[in-house]
Write a protein that holds these residues in place. Structure first.
Motif, PDB file in Angstrom:
ATOM      1  N   LYS A   1     -21.369  11.389 -20.414  1.00 14.50           N
ATOM      2  CA  LYS A   1     -22.524  11.474 -19.538  1.00 14.50           C
ATOM      3  C   LYS A   1     -22.178  11.838 -18.098  1.00 14.50           C
ATOM      4  CE  LYS A   1     -26.504   8.906 -17.788  1.00 14.50           C
ATOM      5  NZ  LYS A   1     -27.395   7.716 -17.967  1.00 14.50           N
ATOM      6  N   PHE A   2     -20.960  11.516 -17.647  1.00 15.55           N
ATOM      7  CA  PHE A   2     -20.703  11.488 -16.208  1.00 15.55           C
ATOM      8  C   PHE A   2     -19.894  12.695 -15.724  1.00 15.55           C
ATOM      9  CE2 PHE A   2     -21.509   7.169 -17.554  1.00 15.55           C
ATOM     10  CZ  PHE A   2     -22.513   6.819 -16.665  1.00 15.55           C
ATOM     11  N   ASP A   3     -20.361  13.226 -14.590  1.00 13.25           N
ATOM     12  CA  ASP A   3     -19.631  14.290 -13.905  1.00 13.25           C
ATOM     13  C   ASP A   3     -18.486  13.710 -13.091  1.00 13.25           C
ATOM     14  OD1 ASP A   3     -21.512  16.720 -14.361  1.00 13.25           O
ATOM     15  OD2 ASP A   3     -22.861  15.139 -13.661  1.00 13.25           O
ATOM     16  N   ASP A   4     -18.700  12.528 -12.525  1.00 13.04           N
ATOM     17  CA  ASP A   4     -17.704  11.866 -11.684  1.00 13.04           C
ATOM     18  C   ASP A   4     -17.723  10.379 -11.988  1.00 13.04           C
ATOM     19  OD1 ASP A   4     -17.120  14.236  -9.745  1.00 13.04           O
ATOM     20  OD2 ASP A   4     -19.302  14.008  -9.689  1.00 13.04           O
TER      21      ASP A   4
ATOM     22  N   ALA B   1      -6.220   8.253  -2.532  1.00 13.83           N
ATOM     23  CA  ALA B   1      -7.358   8.698  -3.325  1.00 13.83           C
ATOM     24  C   ALA B   1      -6.871   9.791  -4.260  1.00 13.83           C
ATOM     25  CB  ALA B   1      -8.472   9.218  -2.419  1.00 13.83           C
ATOM     26  N   LEU B   2      -7.063   9.592  -5.544  1.00 10.03           N
ATOM     27  CA  LEU B   2      -6.565  10.510  -6.568  1.00 10.03           C
ATOM     28  C   LEU B   2      -7.732  11.012  -7.402  1.00 10.03           C
ATOM     29  CD1 LEU B   2      -3.668   8.231  -7.884  1.00 10.03           C
ATOM     30  CD2 LEU B   2      -3.548   9.876  -6.005  1.00 10.03           C
ATOM     31  N   ILE B   3      -7.696  12.296  -7.756  1.00 10.49           N
ATOM     32  CA  ILE B   3      -8.702  12.860  -8.650  1.00 10.49           C
ATOM     33  C   ILE B   3      -7.999  13.406  -9.880  1.00 10.49           C
ATOM     34  CG2 ILE B   3     -10.460  14.643  -8.968  1.00 10.49           C
ATOM     35  CD1 ILE B   3     -11.228  14.326  -6.086  1.00 10.49           C
ATOM     36  N   PHE B   4      -8.418  12.906 -11.043  1.00 11.09           N
ATOM     37  CA  PHE B   4      -7.865  13.322 -12.324  1.00 11.09           C
ATOM     38  C   PHE B   4      -8.923  14.102 -13.100  1.00 11.09           C
ATOM     39  CE2 PHE B   4      -5.659   9.432 -11.162  1.00 11.09           C
ATOM     40  CZ  PHE B   4      -4.324   9.704 -11.465  1.00 11.09           C
ATOM     41  N   GLU B   5      -8.452  15.088 -13.888  1.00  5.11           N
ATOM     42  CA  GLU B   5      -9.330  15.833 -14.781  1.00  5.11           C
ATOM     43  C   GLU B   5      -8.684  15.915 -16.164  1.00  5.11           C
ATOM     44  OE1 GLU B   5     -11.393  19.260 -12.985  1.00  5.11           O
ATOM     45  OE2 GLU B   5     -10.197  18.854 -11.185  1.00  5.11           O
ATOM     46  N   LYS B   6      -9.476  16.313 -17.145  1.00  2.11           N
ATOM     47  CA  LYS B   6      -8.988  16.376 -18.519  1.00  2.11           C
ATOM     48  C   LYS B   6      -8.196  17.647 -18.811  1.00  2.11           C
ATOM     49  CE  LYS B   6     -12.758  13.614 -20.508  1.00  2.11           C
ATOM     50  NZ  LYS B   6     -13.859  13.608 -21.508  1.00  2.11           N
ATOM     51  N   ASN B   7      -8.341  18.656 -17.988  1.00  2.06           N
ATOM     52  CA  ASN B   7      -7.711  19.960 -18.211  1.00  2.06           C
ATOM     53  C   ASN B   7      -6.309  19.989 -17.596  1.00  2.06           C
ATOM     54  OD1 ASN B   7      -6.948  22.643 -18.338  1.00  2.06           O
ATOM     55  ND2 ASN B   7      -8.955  23.433 -17.736  1.00  2.06           N
ATOM     56  N   LYS B   8      -5.285  19.979 -18.430  1.00  4.60           N
ATOM     57  CA  LYS B   8      -3.907  19.958 -17.937  1.00  4.60           C
ATOM     58  C   LYS B   8      -3.577  21.201 -17.129  1.00  4.60           C
ATOM     59  CE  LYS B   8       0.857  19.222 -19.472  1.00  4.60           C
ATOM     60  NZ  LYS B   8       1.739  18.982 -20.653  1.00  4.60           N
ATOM     61  N   GLU B   9      -4.148  22.348 -17.496  1.00  5.00           N
ATOM     62  CA  GLU B   9      -3.837  23.595 -16.797  1.00  5.00           C
ATOM     63  C   GLU B   9      -4.262  23.539 -15.332  1.00  5.00           C
ATOM     64  OE1 GLU B   9      -2.096  26.152 -18.111  1.00  5.00           O
ATOM     65  OE2 GLU B   9      -1.844  24.786 -19.809  1.00  5.00           O
ATOM     66  N   LYS B  10      -5.303  22.789 -15.032  1.00  2.00           N
ATOM     67  CA  LYS B  10      -5.778  22.709 -13.653  1.00  2.00           C
ATOM     68  C   LYS B  10      -4.830  21.918 -12.767  1.00  2.00           C
ATOM     69  CE  LYS B  10     -10.151  22.321 -12.776  1.00  2.00           C
ATOM     70  NZ  LYS B  10     -11.566  21.867 -12.733  1.00  2.00           N
ATOM     71  N   SER B  11      -3.951  21.117 -13.378  1.00  2.00           N
ATOM     72  CA  SER B  11      -3.016  20.323 -12.581  1.00  2.00           C
ATOM     73  C   SER B  11      -1.770  21.109 -12.183  1.00  2.00           C
ATOM     74  CB  SER B  11      -2.590  19.068 -13.349  1.00  2.00           C
ATOM     75  OG  SER B  11      -1.705  19.389 -14.408  1.00  2.00           O
ATOM     76  N   ILE B  12      -1.509  22.247 -12.854  1.00  2.00           N
ATOM     77  CA  ILE B  12      -0.270  22.993 -12.581  1.00  2.00           C
ATOM     78  C   ILE B  12      -0.215  23.527 -11.151  1.00  2.00           C
ATOM     79  CG2 ILE B  12       1.090  25.019 -13.228  1.00  2.00           C
ATOM     80  CD1 ILE B  12       0.186  24.513 -16.126  1.00  2.00           C
TER      81      ILE B  12
ATOM     82  N   TYR C   1     -12.143   7.851 -20.441  1.00  2.00           N
ATOM     83  CA  TYR C   1     -12.019   9.222 -20.949  1.00  2.00           C
ATOM     84  C   TYR C   1     -13.259   9.625 -21.745  1.00  2.00           C
ATOM     85  CZ  TYR C   1      -9.889  13.358 -23.042  1.00  2.00           C
ATOM     86  OH  TYR C   1      -9.620  14.641 -23.430  1.00  2.00           O
ATOM     87  N   LYS C   2     -13.765   8.713 -22.564  1.00  2.00           N
ATOM     88  CA  LYS C   2     -14.933   9.021 -23.399  1.00  2.00           C
ATOM     89  C   LYS C   2     -16.216   9.148 -22.587  1.00  2.00           C
ATOM     90  CE  LYS C   2     -14.262   5.500 -26.112  1.00  2.00           C
ATOM     91  NZ  LYS C   2     -14.442   4.515 -27.221  1.00  2.00           N
ATOM     92  N   LYS C   3     -16.279   8.497 -21.444  1.00  2.00           N
ATOM     93  CA  LYS C   3     -17.507   8.496 -20.654  1.00  2.00           C
ATOM     94  C   LYS C   3     -17.696   9.783 -19.857  1.00  2.00           C
ATOM     95  CE  LYS C   3     -17.783   4.463 -22.320  1.00  2.00           C
ATOM     96  NZ  LYS C   3     -18.540   4.291 -23.563  1.00  2.00           N
ATOM     97  N   LEU C   4     -16.597  10.479 -19.568  1.00  2.00           N
ATOM     98  CA  LEU C   4     -16.659  11.695 -18.761  1.00  2.00           C
ATOM     99  C   LEU C   4     -17.030  12.914 -19.607  1.00  2.00           C
ATOM    100  CD1 LEU C   4     -13.488  11.229 -16.538  1.00  2.00           C
ATOM    101  CD2 LEU C   4     -15.843  11.318 -15.711  1.00  2.00           C
ATOM    102  N   LYS C   5     -17.775  13.825 -19.009  1.00  2.00           N
ATOM    103  CA  LYS C   5     -18.012  15.124 -19.615  1.00  2.00           C
ATOM    104  C   LYS C   5     -16.682  15.878 -19.718  1.00  2.00           C
ATOM    105  CE  LYS C   5     -22.681  15.531 -17.651  1.00  2.00           C
ATOM    106  NZ  LYS C   5     -23.552  16.301 -16.727  1.00  2.00           N
ATOM    107  N   PRO C   6     -16.603  16.945 -20.510  1.00  2.00           N
ATOM    108  CA  PRO C   6     -15.342  17.687 -20.642  1.00  2.00           C
ATOM    109  C   PRO C   6     -14.757  18.147 -19.297  1.00  2.00           C
ATOM    110  CG  PRO C   6     -16.861  18.365 -22.356  1.00  2.00           C
ATOM    111  CD  PRO C   6     -17.638  17.443 -21.449  1.00  2.00           C
ATOM    112  N   ASN C   7     -15.619  18.498 -18.353  1.00  2.00           N
ATOM    113  CA  ASN C   7     -15.144  18.921 -17.039  1.00  2.00           C
ATOM    114  C   ASN C   7     -15.339  17.832 -15.982  1.00  2.00           C
ATOM    115  OD1 ASN C   7     -17.916  19.030 -17.022  1.00  2.00           O
ATOM    116  ND2 ASN C   7     -18.039  20.916 -15.804  1.00  2.00           N
ATOM    117  N   GLY C   8     -15.533  16.583 -16.443  1.00  2.00           N
ATOM    118  CA  GLY C   8     -15.754  15.478 -15.517  1.00  2.00           C
ATOM    119  C   GLY C   8     -14.482  15.073 -14.793  1.00  2.00           C
TER     120      GLY C   8
END
Length: 208
Positions: free
Chosen positions: A96-99, A185-196, A120-127
């Motif tokens: 459900k959640f963007d952030d 303050a840290l921001i994490f995302e599900k997409n590993k490629e975006k962290s490179i 992890y389950k609560k966030l949208k794929p791009n959350g």
């Protein structure tokens, strides 16, 4: 939020919340952080979550919302909800959640790995998982006024553990530091490629 951001513009630039987003804070206490954010953002659905209905209940939350509405200077356009969870499950809806925020409370979670899986389950794929937390040096113990002595983790320990749960660091407020009790303050995302590309920049800054 003042211990990490000196100005409103600094905070808004880093957090980058968007109109229309659905945002929750896990471990929100009274919900005050979301009320503060509601002063500077519009058209967001804020969901406050905690395990203790003594601190987070509709009567108290409505009172806080009314208080911070008075600081806005314009009509309130945000929506607010509350959810009571457990130590291992947030009880907020999946996907459900963007952030999703955890603000200076993750070190107090009794079931941290279970909660990371839940988040992890609560966030949208791009959350985005936004963690505002204190860190320290290896083996340090701080006495918390609410919960007593506990070990504060280091980023060197936390980042690999977060990756095991599918969270990849894509943004941080300050470089890693070896000092005691420093906030980040840290921001994490599900997409590993975006962290490179982020880590390429982080490595250069850390070396400097």
């Amino acid at each position: 939020l003042l211990w990490l951001f000196e100005t409103k513009d600094q905070m808004k630039d880093f957090l980058d919340l968007k109109n229309g987003h659905t945002v929750t804070e896990i471990g929100a206490g009274t919900g005050i952080n979301l009320c503060i954010l509601s002063m500077v953002y519009d058209s967001i659905t804020f969901v406050a979550q905690d395990i203790d209905a003594k601190y987070l209940n509709q009567k108290k939350f409505d009172k806080l919302i009314k208080k911070y509405n008075g600081y806005r200077g314009s009509a309130q356009t945000n929506a607010f909800e509350i959810v009571i969870g457990t130590m291992s499950s947030s009880n907020v809806p999946d996907n459900k959640f963007d952030d999703l925020f955890v603000v200076n409370s993750f070190h107090d979670f009794d079931k941290q790995d279970e909660m990371l899986d839940d988040i992890y389950k609560k966030l949208k794929p791009n959350g985005r998982f936004i963690l505002l937390e204190g860190y320290s040096f290896p083996g340090d113990t701080q006495v918390c006024p609410d919960y007593g002595p506990h070990v504060l983790h280091t980023l060197d320990y936390e980042l690999p553990r977060f990756e095991k749960h599918g969270f990849y660091l894509t943004k941080m407020r300050s470089p890693n530091c070896k000092a005691a009790h420093y906030g980040n303050a840290l921001i994490f995302e599900k997409n590993k490629e975006k962290s490179i590309p982020f880590y390429n920049s982080k490595t250069a800054v850390d070396e400097w």
